[in-house]
Design an enzyme around this catalytic site. Sequence first.
Site, PDB file in Angstrom:
ATOM      1  N   SER A  20       0.874  -1.175   0.000  1.00  0.00           N
ATOM      2  CA  SER A  20       0.000   0.000   0.000  1.00  0.00           C
ATOM      3  C   SER A  20       0.908   1.220   0.000  1.00  0.00           C
ATOM      4  O   SER A  20       1.702   1.414   0.921  1.00  0.00           O
ATOM      5  CB  SER A  20      -0.864  -0.008   1.260  1.00  0.00           C
ATOM      6  OG  SER A  20      -1.123   1.324   1.659  1.00  0.00           O
ATOM      7  N   HIS A  45      -1.047  -1.434  -4.505  1.00  0.00           N
ATOM      8  CA  HIS A  45      -2.327  -1.068  -3.897  1.00  0.00           C
ATOM      9  C   HIS A  45      -2.319   0.433  -3.618  1.00  0.00           C
ATOM     10  O   HIS A  45      -1.446   0.939  -2.918  1.00  0.00           O
ATOM     11  CB  HIS A  45      -2.487  -1.872  -2.601  1.00  0.00           C
ATOM     12  CG  HIS A  45      -3.753  -1.612  -1.854  1.00  0.00           C
ATOM     13  ND1 HIS A  45      -4.918  -2.330  -2.086  1.00  0.00           N
ATOM     14  CD2 HIS A  45      -4.047  -0.732  -0.865  1.00  0.00           C
ATOM     15  CE1 HIS A  45      -5.868  -1.898  -1.274  1.00  0.00           C
ATOM     16  NE2 HIS A  45      -5.372  -0.926  -0.520  1.00  0.00           N
ATOM     17  N   ASP A  47      -4.309   3.767  -2.198  1.00  0.00           N
ATOM     18  CA  ASP A  47      -5.372   4.164  -1.272  1.00  0.00           C
ATOM     19  C   ASP A  47      -5.817   5.590  -1.547  1.00  0.00           C
ATOM     20  O   ASP A  47      -5.088   6.544  -1.255  1.00  0.00           O
ATOM     21  CB  ASP A  47      -4.861   4.060   0.168  1.00  0.00           C
ATOM     22  CG  ASP A  47      -4.695   2.617   0.590  1.00  0.00           C
ATOM     23  OD1 ASP A  47      -5.689   1.876   0.547  1.00  0.00           O
ATOM     24  OD2 ASP A  47      -3.569   2.224   0.937  1.00  0.00           O
ATOM     25  N   MET A  49      -8.309   8.561  -0.631  1.00  0.00           N
ATOM     26  CA  MET A  49      -9.172   9.019   0.466  1.00  0.00           C
ATOM     27  C   MET A  49      -9.589  10.458   0.222  1.00  0.00           C
ATOM     28  O   MET A  49      -8.781  11.266  -0.249  1.00  0.00           O
ATOM     29  CB  MET A  49      -8.415   8.933   1.794  1.00  0.00           C
ATOM     30  CG  MET A  49      -7.828   7.565   2.081  1.00  0.00           C
ATOM     31  SD  MET A  49      -7.178   7.495   3.751  1.00  0.00           S
ATOM     32  CE  MET A  49      -6.225   5.969   3.671  1.00  0.00           C
ATOM     33  N   HIS A  78      -8.034   1.333  -4.252  1.00  0.00           N
ATOM     34  CA  HIS A  78      -8.975   1.213  -3.133  1.00  0.00           C
ATOM     35  C   HIS A  78      -9.579   2.588  -2.879  1.00  0.00           C
ATOM     36  O   HIS A  78      -8.905   3.480  -2.362  1.00  0.00           O
ATOM     37  CB  HIS A  78      -8.177   0.692  -1.917  1.00  0.00           C
ATOM     38  CG  HIS A  78      -8.952   0.584  -0.647  1.00  0.00           C
ATOM     39  ND1 HIS A  78      -8.343   0.375   0.571  1.00  0.00           N
ATOM     40  CD2 HIS A  78     -10.283   0.632  -0.386  1.00  0.00           C
ATOM     41  CE1 HIS A  78      -9.255   0.305   1.511  1.00  0.00           C
ATOM     42  NE2 HIS A  78     -10.437   0.473   0.968  1.00  0.00           N
ATOM     43  N   MET A  80     -11.673   5.064  -0.963  1.00  0.00           N
ATOM     44  CA  MET A  80     -12.336   5.374   0.314  1.00  0.00           C
ATOM     45  C   MET A  80     -12.936   6.763   0.153  1.00  0.00           C
ATOM     46  O   MET A  80     -12.454   7.746   0.735  1.00  0.00           O
ATOM     47  CB  MET A  80     -11.304   5.316   1.449  1.00  0.00           C
ATOM     48  CG  MET A  80     -10.920   3.880   1.783  1.00  0.00           C
ATOM     49  SD  MET A  80      -9.372   3.758   2.706  1.00  0.00           S
ATOM     50  CE  MET A  80      -8.215   3.658   1.350  1.00  0.00           C
ATOM     51  N   MET A 149     -11.605  -5.223   5.423  1.00  0.00           N
ATOM     52  CA  MET A 149     -10.733  -4.306   6.164  1.00  0.00           C
ATOM     53  C   MET A 149     -10.489  -4.875   7.559  1.00  0.00           C
ATOM     54  O   MET A 149     -11.439  -5.223   8.268  1.00  0.00           O
ATOM     55  CB  MET A 149     -11.388  -2.919   6.282  1.00  0.00           C
ATOM     56  CG  MET A 149     -11.512  -2.162   4.972  1.00  0.00           C
ATOM     57  SD  MET A 149      -9.942  -1.890   4.131  1.00  0.00           S
ATOM     58  CE  MET A 149      -9.057  -0.888   5.325  1.00  0.00           C
ATOM     59  N   GLY A 154      -8.942   4.434   6.658  1.00  0.00           N
ATOM     60  CA  GLY A 154      -8.604   5.840   6.867  1.00  0.00           C
ATOM     61  C   GLY A 154      -7.134   6.113   7.131  1.00  0.00           C
ATOM     62  O   GLY A 154      -6.612   7.103   6.657  1.00  0.00           O
ATOM     63  N   PHE A 155      -6.490   5.248   7.887  1.00  0.00           N
ATOM     64  CA  PHE A 155      -5.097   5.518   8.250  1.00  0.00           C
ATOM     65  C   PHE A 155      -4.262   4.251   8.221  1.00  0.00           C
ATOM     66  O   PHE A 155      -4.767   3.173   8.563  1.00  0.00           O
ATOM     67  CB  PHE A 155      -5.028   6.130   9.662  1.00  0.00           C
ATOM     68  CG  PHE A 155      -5.716   7.456   9.764  1.00  0.00           C
ATOM     69  CD1 PHE A 155      -5.032   8.629   9.456  1.00  0.00           C
ATOM     70  CD2 PHE A 155      -7.046   7.524  10.134  1.00  0.00           C
ATOM     71  CE1 PHE A 155      -5.686   9.865   9.523  1.00  0.00           C
ATOM     72  CE2 PHE A 155      -7.702   8.747  10.194  1.00  0.00           C
ATOM     73  CZ  PHE A 155      -7.020   9.916   9.894  1.00  0.00           C
ATOM     74  N   GLY A 156      -2.999   4.407   7.826  1.00  0.00           N
ATOM     75  CA  GLY A 156      -2.063   3.301   7.949  1.00  0.00           C
ATOM     76  C   GLY A 156      -1.602   3.192   9.400  1.00  0.00           C
ATOM     77  O   GLY A 156      -1.883   4.063  10.228  1.00  0.00           O
ATOM     78  N   GLY A 157      -0.916   2.107   9.700  1.00  0.00           N
ATOM     79  CA  GLY A 157      -0.281   1.972  11.005  1.00  0.00           C
ATOM     80  C   GLY A 157      -1.198   1.618  12.154  1.00  0.00           C
ATOM     81  O   GLY A 157      -0.823   1.746  13.311  1.00  0.00           O
ATOM     82  N   ASP A 184      -6.744  -5.934   4.406  1.00  0.00           N
ATOM     83  CA  ASP A 184      -5.993  -4.665   4.397  1.00  0.00           C
ATOM     84  C   ASP A 184      -6.088  -4.018   5.777  1.00  0.00           C
ATOM     85  O   ASP A 184      -7.181  -3.756   6.276  1.00  0.00           O
ATOM     86  CB  ASP A 184      -6.641  -3.762   3.331  1.00  0.00           C
ATOM     87  CG  ASP A 184      -5.956  -2.415   3.162  1.00  0.00           C
ATOM     88  OD1 ASP A 184      -4.958  -2.152   3.831  1.00  0.00           O
ATOM     89  OD2 ASP A 184      -6.453  -1.628   2.326  1.00  0.00           O
ATOM     90  N   GLY A 185      -4.916  -3.776   6.370  1.00  0.00           N
ATOM     91  CA  GLY A 185      -4.870  -3.057   7.640  1.00  0.00           C
ATOM     92  C   GLY A 185      -4.193  -3.858   8.729  1.00  0.00           C
ATOM     93  O   GLY A 185      -4.674  -4.928   9.110  1.00  0.00           O
ATOM     94  N   GLY A 186      -3.043  -3.379   9.188  1.00  0.00           N
ATOM     95  CA  GLY A 186      -2.357  -4.049  10.293  1.00  0.00           C
ATOM     96  C   GLY A 186      -1.775  -5.399   9.923  1.00  0.00           C
ATOM     97  O   GLY A 186      -1.555  -6.240  10.798  1.00  0.00           O
ATOM     98  N   GLY A 206       1.191  -1.957   4.415  1.00  0.00           N
ATOM     99  CA  GLY A 206       1.748  -0.607   4.366  1.00  0.00           C
ATOM    100  C   GLY A 206       2.985  -0.503   5.240  1.00  0.00           C
ATOM    101  O   GLY A 206       4.119  -0.727   4.795  1.00  0.00           O
ATOM    102  N   SER A 207       2.779  -0.216   6.523  1.00  0.00           N
ATOM    103  CA  SER A 207       3.924   0.050   7.418  1.00  0.00           C
ATOM    104  C   SER A 207       4.949  -1.075   7.478  1.00  0.00           C
ATOM    105  O   SER A 207       6.142  -0.796   7.586  1.00  0.00           O
ATOM    106  CB  SER A 207       3.456   0.355   8.844  1.00  0.00           C
ATOM    107  OG  SER A 207       2.098   0.297   8.993  1.00  0.00           O
TER     108      SER A 207
HETATM  109  C1  DX5 Z   1      -6.105   1.974   5.429  1.00  0.00           C
HETATM  110  C2  DX5 Z   1      -5.524   1.631   4.058  1.00  0.00           C
HETATM  111  C3  DX5 Z   1      -4.442   0.605   4.083  1.00  0.00           C
HETATM  112  C4  DX5 Z   1      -3.286   0.971   4.949  1.00  0.00           C
HETATM  113  C5  DX5 Z   1      -2.429  -0.222   5.231  1.00  0.00           C
HETATM  114  O1  DX5 Z   1      -7.256   2.716   5.285  1.00  0.00           O
HETATM  115  O2  DX5 Z   1      -6.532   1.121   3.221  1.00  0.00           O
HETATM  116  O3  DX5 Z   1      -4.052   0.198   2.787  1.00  0.00           O
HETATM  117  O4  DX5 Z   1      -2.523   1.998   4.439  1.00  0.00           O
HETATM  118  O5  DX5 Z   1      -1.406   0.197   6.076  1.00  0.00           O
HETATM  119  P1  DX5 Z   1      -0.888  -0.663   7.310  1.00  0.00           P
HETATM  120  O6  DX5 Z   1      -0.337  -1.937   6.732  1.00  0.00           O
HETATM  121  O7  DX5 Z   1       0.116   0.206   7.922  1.00  0.00           O
HETATM  122  O8  DX5 Z   1      -2.075  -0.931   8.208  1.00  0.00           O
HETATM  123 ZN    ZN Z   2      -6.180   0.054   1.204  1.00  0.00          ZN
END
Ligand code: DX5
Ligand code: ZN
Length: 229
Positions: A20, A45, A47, A49, A78, A80, A149, A154-157, A184-186, A206-207
């Site tokens: 991501s 991927h 994102d 927003m 993706h 959002m 999800m 909304g946010f990475g990490g 997707d996420g964490g 992502g992270s």
């Molecule tokens: C969250 C995004 C994800 C996110 C993944 O809304 O859709 O793609 O950036 O990041 P990590 O892996 O850090 O959760």
């Molecule tokens: Zn995503």
Amino acid sequence: MSRRRHLVELRQAPPAVLPSLLLCDFGNLEHEVRKLEEAGVRALHLDVMDGRFVPNLTYGMPIVEACRRLTDLPLDVHLMIEQPQQYIKQFHDAGADVITIHAEAVDAPGEVLSQIRELGCGAGLAINPDTPVESIEDSLSLCDLVLVMSVQAGFGGQRFQSIALDKLRRLKQLVGDEVLLEVDGGINSETIHDCQAAGAQLLVVGSAIFRETSYREAVRKLTDLALPD
Ligand code: DX5
Ligand code: ZN
């Protein structure tokens, strides 16, 4: 040729780790994309927003277009955003191969999914942690991909929410191998294997890639952990 062919390729192969790009260095986008290609990723991927459907604001068509010029890798977009139906054509024209909308953002997902397919893109439907699988059951026949999800969009990490595993297992029972399942996420070295075992074929990270010094090493490690037992 239809861009949906990428989905067939991804479905037939082992689980894939998709980066991501939320946390990448946009001042060096070409360098970032090259490093990801060298790391062997099978799609990117992206994102998008809008600051309305989610509180965060990222980027739109120009970055999708820039990635399209830089690589032949499939682009998994993706969305959002509110009113995604108004922007599908523009994301298609920018070079998206898969376009995923959020079930919570539309009244009638089926119509938007059909709109995406008519353009030749893969159609994806995403659900946030609080949205039950049952609420999208009627739309599954129009999906090429379902995105579960594992954090609130909304946010990475953020921290992985294990309710995603139950939802993946339920979806797997419902769709078998007909529809790609993405999470997707964490996703990191602690959570990736459970997601694959629950049925996810596409694992968005992502992270756990972008905070590492070597993307290649991070992708290799995560891909190994994602292999079936
Ligand atoms: C969250 C995004 C994800 C996110 C993944 O809304 O859709 O793609 O950036 O990041 P990590 O892996 O850090 O959760
Ligand atoms: Zn995503």
